[in-house]
Scaffold this motif. Structure first.
Motif: not given
Length: 400
Positions: A169-170, A202-204, A211-212, A239-240
């Motif tokens: 994830i970045a 994901p966008p910075q 969703p991620v 979220e995680g």
């Protein structure tokens, strides 16, 4: 009488002009650019760090007797604005060199400007390997340990994990792309048995964490590489945690042990992540103790990693100017190549071959204590031990 008055006025103007020139010659200006309005969590401690350095340098007599002045500009997180700021600092402020920048894409933009205009640039924070390798140039040097260096430090620990299925994830820009690419390369070389089962980009600054997390969970990895930071990291962790993404999974994470990113997590801090960071409360060396006492005395606050970076950037700039005893870019370059100097983390050197400093990083694990995230079991990794050899660097970097 009128003639005498005019002569007197003319003399006064001439004397004032001479005084102005003398004043200008008695100081050296450094131009500094950073994303103050976009990323205050890092850049405000960074500003405090370089302000402390300026105070110490001038109290000790300046640079070969000349006062050091830093002229600072905010790039707002936009490469075009950073280039405009660089141009203004060089053309209007007549700075001896450029320093700073945070985001990797902005660092590359200023580096390109420096190369075109033949201006010395000391990049403080941007971590992309391109700055010193694929897009490196003779006018650009970098202070912080690069993505390659931090990835190599993390891989040393990550390769010991039994996990074979990995997800990443970045943030989807230069820094995130560079970090994932080099981590995957180094990890796969040490562990050819692992699989890369998912990538999330994901966008910075605009992560939609739900969703991620859902996508990564669906891929069912045994371990996760995280490169998000700042507000994105907080959202991802929240979220995680809610969805149990990190339960019984190993996580390796760039930068998360830095106080500016760890502190906002508070009691949501996940435990056991392998991270790079800055456990300022757990470093017992004379160099760091001296810095810590001076910083706390001036600001009545504890330092963040940004504080170290800002402080050492200006300390390095002063050392370069003092050795060169000139503001000529070519002489500054010659003075910097293979220059060694002290830092709060110990001695560092700017390598001649790629203009990368050997400043290192701390590697440890996240822990939760009294409702606050900490970095525990940390060990300082010297940057020089995690850089490729000259032959490999020669392939990575274009000839100047």
């Amino acid at each position: 009488m009128r003639r005498r008055h005019l002569l007197g006025a003319g003399l006064a103007i001439a004397v004032a002009g001479m005084a102005g020139n003398a004043m200008a010659q008695s100081e050296i200006k450094i131009g500094e650019i950073n994303s103050y309005s976009l990323l205050p969590a890092f850049t405000e401690p960074y500003r405090k760090g370089w302000q402390l350095a300026v105070e110490e340098i001038n109290a000790a007599g300046g640079i070969n007797g000349k006062k050091l002045v830093v002229v600072s500009k905010d790039d707002g997180g936009k490469p075009a604005d950073a280039t405009t700021a660089a141009n203004e600092l060089v053309s209007s402020e007549n700075v001896a060199m450029l320093t700073g920048t945070f985001l990797s894409n902005i660092g590359l933009a200023v580096s390109d400007f420096a190369n075109q205009k033949k201006v010395f640039f000391l990049a403080a924070e941007p971590l992309t390997d391109a700055i010193t390798w694929s897009k490196g140039n003779r006018y650009t040097f970098r202070l912080r340990p690069s993505n390659y260096m931090q990835a190599a430090m993390l891989v040393e620990e990550a390769a010991k994990l039994p996990a074979k299925r990995w997800a990443t994830i970045a943030p989807n820009y230069e820094y995130g792309q560079s970090a994932v690419a080099v981590f995957k390369k180094l990890m796969s070389e040490k562990r050819p048995d692992i699989q890369w089962v998912d990538e999330q980009w994901p966008p910075q600054g605009k992560i939609d964490a739900g969703p991620v997390v859902q996508a990564v969970a669906a891929a069912n990895p045994e371990a996760i590489l995280n490169v998000t930071f700042g507000a994105d990291l907080v959202k991802l962790v929240r979220e995680g945690n809610t969805r149990g993404l990190f339960k019984n999974r190993s996580v390796v994470s760039f930068l998360t042990g830095e106080p500016e990113y760890l502190d906002p997590l508070k009691d949501e801090t996940p435990e056991g992540w392998i991270v790079t960071g800055y456990p300022w409360y757990d470093i017992k060396t004379p160099d760091h103790d001296k810095f810590l006492k001076a910083y706390q005395a001036k600001f009545n606050d504890y330092p963040r990693l940004g504080s170290i970076v800002g402080y050492q950037t200006i300390k390095a700039a002063a050392a370069i100017l003092a050795k060169a005893n000139s503001t000529d870019p070519e002489k500054l370059i010659a003075a910097t190549e293979d220059l060694s100097m002290p830092s709060p983390f110990g001695e560092i050197t700017f390598r001649k071959i790629d203009h990368q400093s050997t400043l290192g990083a701390f590697v440890g694990k996240t822990a939760l204590k009294d409702g606050k995230g900490l970095m525990v079991g940390s060990v300082y990794r010297k940057g020089a031990d995690y850089l490729p050899g000259d032959a490999e660097v020669a392939k990575l970097r274009p000839k100047d």
